[in-house]
Design a protein around this motif. Structure first.
Motif, PDB file in Angstrom:
ATOM      1  N   SER A 124     125.420  77.917  59.965  1.00  0.00           N
ATOM      2  CA  SER A 124     126.064  77.558  58.507  1.00  0.00           C
ATOM      3  C   SER A 124     126.091  76.225  58.049  1.00  0.00           C
ATOM      4  O   SER A 124     125.963  75.880  57.002  1.00  0.00           O
ATOM      5  N   ALA A 190     124.355  82.816  59.358  1.00  0.00           N
ATOM      6  CA  ALA A 190     125.237  81.628  58.821  1.00  0.00           C
ATOM      7  C   ALA A 190     126.874  82.369  58.883  1.00  0.00           C
ATOM      8  O   ALA A 190     127.193  82.560  57.691  1.00  0.00           O
ATOM      9  N   LEU A 193     130.714  79.573  57.502  1.00  0.00           N
ATOM     10  CA  LEU A 193     130.512  78.901  56.332  1.00  0.00           C
ATOM     11  C   LEU A 193     131.855  77.776  55.979  1.00  0.00           C
ATOM     12  O   LEU A 193     131.712  76.815  55.723  1.00  0.00           O
ATOM     13  N   ALA A 252     129.508  76.740  49.639  1.00  0.00           N
ATOM     14  CA  ALA A 252     129.857  77.640  50.540  1.00  0.00           C
ATOM     15  C   ALA A 252     129.912  79.261  50.154  1.00  0.00           C
ATOM     16  O   ALA A 252     129.524  80.240  50.748  1.00  0.00           O
ATOM     17  N   GLN A 256     128.172  82.523  50.843  1.00  0.00           N
ATOM     18  CA  GLN A 256     128.729  83.720  51.548  1.00  0.00           C
ATOM     19  C   GLN A 256     128.410  85.047  50.647  1.00  0.00           C
ATOM     20  O   GLN A 256     128.161  86.092  51.104  1.00  0.00           O
TER      21      GLN A 256
END
Length: 259
Positions: A124, A190, A193, A252, A256
């Motif tokens: 991440s 990831a 995050l 982020a 995502q």
């Protein structure tokens, strides 16, 4: 306060070109006895790729990722005179002066996302780092990651900061997000995050950013055709990076959503 300790070494032996790199980096030996991967100022993207490599590498190090030691490397004009390959001869000739080297990780293997599982927080952090520095070159086809001593090492950030190839429009990039993150080689891994965003915010404080940018060699900031002075460029890099960090929650969320 300057806390970075970037060493400067001299190239004493040109060992072998690395043909897989588009810019023809090389393995060289320095006067400290160590081997380095040398990135040439005379290669395609010139000194700007060295700046991107330097900032990206030191940012990665600052947030706790593993990066080979970065050094400044003096190359004199003797190497081009003894090199039989014309392409390499030209590259060496145009690269006399200060270049960038990364400690050579002997025996490292290329990261394979199908084989190598990476810790979710670490993955991440790297995804968000590449969003911040707008790195378009960390894809499954070309991960620019190595596994060495069973750990993930970050190399090749030279394709980052593509705004600096045209200073007249750089401010247009300030508040943009980074949709190309959808192609990132570690996006699937990831899984943390929000935690990575918090960790990066705590690691990359304004004085750290200023410190890294202050260490860019002045010579690398002088190019024919650039409209900004070296001081204006440093200020631009700092503003760009602090702006991206202020948007880290947006970046982020974008990553995502892309997952």
């Amino acid at each position: 306060m300057n806390t970075l300790d970037i060493r400067t070494v001299d190239v004493v032996q040109y060992v072998t070109p690395l043909r897989e790199g588009g810019s023809l980096p090389a393995i060289v030996k320095a006067n400290d006895g160590f081997m380095y991967v040398l990135k040439f100022r005379g290669a395609g993207q010139g000194k700007k790729a060295l700046i991107a490599e330097f900032i990206g590498g030191e940012f990665a190090r600052a947030i706790g990722l593993k990066v080979p030691e970065v050094v400044f490397m003096n190359l004199d004009d003797s190497f081009s005179k003894t090199e039989p390959d014309e392409e390499i001869q030209d590259l060496l000739k145009f690269s006399v002066g200060l270049n960038l080297g990364l400690h050579f990780l002997s025996g490292a293997i290329t990261f394979d996302p199908l084989v190598n599982q990476i810790d979710g927080l670490l993955a991440s952090k790297l995804v968000l780092l590449d969003s911040i520095i707008s790195n378009i070159d960390r894809t499954p086809k070309n991960p620019n990651l190595l596994i060495w001593n069973k750990e993930l090492w970050i190399i090749d950030n030279g394709a980052s900061f593509y705004f600096h190839h045209n200073w007249s429009t750089w401010e247009n990039h300030l508040t943009r997000s980074f949709p190309l993150i959808k192609d990132h080689v570690l996006l699937a891994q990831a899984t943390q995050l929000p935690a990575a965003a918090k960790s990066i915010e705590l690691s990359l404080l304004p004085e750290k950013i200023v410190d890294i940018i202050a260490n860019i060699p002045e010579d690398w900031l002088i190019n024919e055709g650039d409209t900004l002075s070296p001081d204006e460029m440093r200020a631009a890099y700092i503003l760009y990076l602090t702006t991206k960090l202020s948007m880290i929650d947006v970046l982020a969320k974008e990553a995502q959503d892309a997952r």
